[in-house]
Scaffold this motif. Structure first.
Motif, PDB file in Angstrom:
ATOM      1  N   ALA A 183       0.834  -1.212   0.000  1.00 18.67           N
ATOM      2  CA  ALA A 183       0.000   0.000   0.000  1.00 18.67           C
ATOM      3  C   ALA A 183       0.861   1.251   0.000  1.00 18.67           C
ATOM      4  N   LEU A 184       1.928   1.250   0.788  1.00 19.15           N
ATOM      5  CA  LEU A 184       2.825   2.404   0.832  1.00 19.15           C
ATOM      6  C   LEU A 184       3.470   2.646  -0.534  1.00 19.15           C
ATOM      7  N   LEU A 185       3.939   1.571  -1.174  1.00 22.17           N
ATOM      8  CA  LEU A 185       4.535   1.708  -2.512  1.00 22.17           C
ATOM      9  C   LEU A 185       3.513   2.219  -3.526  1.00 22.17           C
ATOM     10  N   VAL A 186       2.291   1.718  -3.432  1.00 20.29           N
ATOM     11  CA  VAL A 186       1.231   2.189  -4.336  1.00 20.29           C
ATOM     12  C   VAL A 186       1.040   3.694  -4.158  1.00 20.29           C
ATOM     13  N   LEU A 187       0.988   4.136  -2.919  1.00 22.16           N
ATOM     14  CA  LEU A 187       0.800   5.565  -2.661  1.00 22.16           C
ATOM     15  C   LEU A 187       1.993   6.386  -3.147  1.00 22.16           C
ATOM     16  N   LEU A 188       3.191   5.847  -3.019  1.00 20.53           N
ATOM     17  CA  LEU A 188       4.380   6.554  -3.514  1.00 20.53           C
ATOM     18  C   LEU A 188       4.404   6.613  -5.043  1.00 20.53           C
ATOM     19  N   LEU A 189       3.966   5.543  -5.696  1.00 16.05           N
ATOM     20  CA  LEU A 189       3.957   5.483  -7.161  1.00 16.05           C
ATOM     21  C   LEU A 189       2.780   6.241  -7.778  1.00 16.05           C
ATOM     22  N   ALA A 190       1.804   6.575  -6.971  1.00 13.55           N
ATOM     23  CA  ALA A 190       0.557   7.180  -7.463  1.00 13.55           C
ATOM     24  C   ALA A 190       0.801   8.527  -8.140  1.00 13.55           C
ATOM     25  N   ARG A 191       0.047   8.733  -9.211  1.00 11.36           N
ATOM     26  CA  ARG A 191       0.018  10.003  -9.934  1.00 11.36           C
ATOM     27  C   ARG A 191      -1.433  10.331 -10.255  1.00 11.36           C
ATOM     28  N   PRO A 192      -2.254  10.505  -9.205  1.00 11.57           N
ATOM     29  CA  PRO A 192      -3.696  10.645  -9.433  1.00 11.57           C
ATOM     30  C   PRO A 192      -4.068  11.948 -10.149  1.00 11.57           C
ATOM     31  N   SER A 193      -5.082  11.832 -10.970  1.00  6.88           N
ATOM     32  CA  SER A 193      -5.703  13.000 -11.591  1.00  6.88           C
ATOM     33  C   SER A 193      -7.113  13.090 -11.017  1.00  6.88           C
ATOM     34  N   ARG A 194      -7.770  14.178 -11.278  1.00 10.14           N
ATOM     35  CA  ARG A 194      -9.143  14.325 -10.778  1.00 10.14           C
ATOM     36  C   ARG A 194     -10.038  13.220 -11.341  1.00 10.14           C
ATOM     37  N   ALA A 195      -9.920  12.954 -12.638  1.00 10.81           N
ATOM     38  CA  ALA A 195     -10.759  11.926 -13.271  1.00 10.81           C
ATOM     39  C   ALA A 195     -10.435  10.539 -12.726  1.00 10.81           C
ATOM     40  N   SER A 196      -9.141  10.194 -12.621  1.00 13.51           N
ATOM     41  CA  SER A 196      -8.780   8.858 -12.120  1.00 13.51           C
ATOM     42  C   SER A 196      -9.241   8.695 -10.680  1.00 13.51           C
ATOM     43  N   PHE A 197      -9.118   9.760  -9.894  1.00  9.73           N
ATOM     44  CA  PHE A 197      -9.538   9.706  -8.493  1.00  9.73           C
ATOM     45  C   PHE A 197     -11.040   9.438  -8.383  1.00  9.73           C
ATOM     46  N   LEU A 198     -11.836  10.189  -9.128  1.00 12.88           N
ATOM     47  CA  LEU A 198     -13.298  10.040  -9.037  1.00 12.88           C
ATOM     48  C   LEU A 198     -13.763   8.671  -9.538  1.00 12.88           C
ATOM     49  N   ILE A 199     -13.216   8.226 -10.658  1.00 12.86           N
ATOM     50  CA  ILE A 199     -13.593   6.910 -11.204  1.00 12.86           C
ATOM     51  C   ILE A 199     -13.149   5.806 -10.247  1.00 12.86           C
ATOM     52  N   GLY A 200     -11.900   5.881  -9.787  1.00 12.95           N
ATOM     53  CA  GLY A 200     -11.376   4.866  -8.880  1.00 12.95           C
ATOM     54  C   GLY A 200     -12.112   4.824  -7.550  1.00 12.95           C
ATOM     55  N   ALA A 201     -12.423   5.996  -7.006  1.00 12.39           N
ATOM     56  CA  ALA A 201     -13.151   6.044  -5.734  1.00 12.39           C
ATOM     57  C   ALA A 201     -14.527   5.413  -5.880  1.00 12.39           C
ATOM     58  N   THR A 202     -15.190   5.671  -6.995  1.00 13.73           N
ATOM     59  CA  THR A 202     -16.515   5.092  -7.238  1.00 13.73           C
ATOM     60  C   THR A 202     -16.445   3.572  -7.317  1.00 13.73           C
ATOM     61  N   ILE A 203     -15.475   3.061  -8.051  1.00 15.86           N
ATOM     62  CA  ILE A 203     -15.308   1.608  -8.166  1.00 15.86           C
ATOM     63  C   ILE A 203     -14.949   1.017  -6.804  1.00 15.86           C
ATOM     64  N   GLY A 204     -14.063   1.688  -6.079  1.00 13.37           N
ATOM     65  CA  GLY A 204     -13.679   1.215  -4.751  1.00 13.37           C
ATOM     66  C   GLY A 204     -14.852   1.148  -3.793  1.00 13.37           C
ATOM     67  N   ILE A 205     -15.750   2.118  -3.884  1.00 16.36           N
ATOM     68  CA  ILE A 205     -16.943   2.116  -3.019  1.00 16.36           C
ATOM     69  C   ILE A 205     -17.807   0.895  -3.316  1.00 16.36           C
ATOM     70  N   VAL A 206     -17.885   0.498  -4.578  1.00 14.67           N
ATOM     71  CA  VAL A 206     -18.630  -0.717  -4.932  1.00 14.67           C
ATOM     72  C   VAL A 206     -17.987  -1.927  -4.244  1.00 14.67           C
ATOM     73  N   GLY A 207     -16.662  -2.030  -4.320  1.00 16.60           N
ATOM     74  CA  GLY A 207     -15.965  -3.128  -3.648  1.00 16.60           C
ATOM     75  C   GLY A 207     -16.174  -3.118  -2.149  1.00 16.60           C
ATOM     76  N   LEU A 208     -16.135  -1.933  -1.573  1.00 20.84           N
ATOM     77  CA  LEU A 208     -16.361  -1.789  -0.135  1.00 20.84           C
ATOM     78  C   LEU A 208     -17.785  -2.212   0.243  1.00 20.84           C
ATOM     79  N   ALA A 209     -18.752  -1.859  -0.595  1.00 19.64           N
ATOM     80  CA  ALA A 209     -20.148  -2.245  -0.340  1.00 19.64           C
ATOM     81  C   ALA A 209     -20.317  -3.767  -0.412  1.00 19.64           C
ATOM     82  N   ILE A 210     -19.639  -4.403  -1.355  1.00 22.23           N
ATOM     83  CA  ILE A 210     -19.706  -5.867  -1.461  1.00 22.23           C
ATOM     84  C   ILE A 210     -19.111  -6.497  -0.200  1.00 22.23           C
ATOM     85  N   ARG A 211     -17.985  -5.978   0.250  1.00 19.70           N
ATOM     86  CA  ARG A 211     -17.370  -6.488   1.484  1.00 19.70           C
ATOM     87  C   ARG A 211     -18.311  -6.315   2.676  1.00 19.70           C
ATOM     88  N   ALA A 212     -18.919  -5.143   2.781  1.00 17.55           N
ATOM     89  CA  ALA A 212     -19.837  -4.877   3.897  1.00 17.55           C
ATOM     90  C   ALA A 212     -21.014  -5.840   3.850  1.00 17.55           C
TER      91      ALA A 212
END
Length: 184
Positions: free
Chosen positions: A20-49
């Motif tokens: 996770a730390l390496l991912v955060l160091l390698l990250a180069r987020p843009s506004r679009a990638s952040f919004l799309i990724g956050a939305t997909i991540g929320i779906v994964g989080l909802a499935i886990r819940a």
């Protein structure tokens, strides 16, 4: 499974922190990638819940709710959550790193858990595993000999400490957001 294999599998959580730390160091987020990724991540989080609310660990074989669609909804949700974070991070290297981590640990963990469930629940688990796929969810609910309706339990959700996944996801997004602001 031998003791060294169990140790390897138990290290998956600890190994996840430097990944996770390496991912955060390698990250180069843009506004679009952040919004799309956050939305997909929320779906994964909802499935886990959803899955956590049906999992009564060590007490009963979970076969209802998302467990009627896949035998591993927590791992499936985690994989979707990871895809969301990778998209939010907008880094091919980060994606490759997470893919390697998932491929190293998830198949081994699922095999170990399957063996434990088969040993504990015998024919009941064998019948369940014949109806429900291991990882990729089926599109319809598997037919079961039981007509019992089991509902989501907030108590099980809490008991399974699923809020930790939500906190971790929120922290990851916060760091990506901060990095995105810093890179401007």
């Amino acid at each position: 499974m031998t003791a060294p294999q169990n140790i390897w599998i138990r290290w998956r959580v600890r190994a996840g922190y430097p990944v996770a730390l390496l991912v955060l160091l390698l990250a180069r987020p843009s506004r679009a990638s952040f919004l799309i990724g956050a939305t997909i991540g929320i779906v994964g989080l909802a499935i886990r819940a959803w899955a956590a609310g049906f999992l009564d660990k060590h007490e009963a074989l979970a076969i209802h709710g998302p467990y009627a669609l896949t035998r591993n909804p927590l791992y499936f949700g985690s994989a979707i959550l990871a895809v969301g974070l990778i998209i939010a991070a907008d880094s091919l290297w980060a994606g490759a790193l997470v893919a390697i981590y998932i491929l190293l640990f998830y198949p081994a963990v699922m095999r170990r858990e399957e063996a434990e469930l088969r040993e504990k629940y015998g024919d009941e688990f064998t019948a369940y595993s014949a109806r429900v796929p291991l990882f990729w969810p089926r599109l319809g609910i598997a037919k079961s000999s039981e007509s019992v309706r089991v509902r989501f339990s907030r108590q099980l959700y809490s008991q399974n400490h699923e809020c930790q996944a939500a906190i971790g996801f929120a922290l990851g997004l916060a760091v990506l957001w901060a990095k995105m602001q810093w890179m401007k």
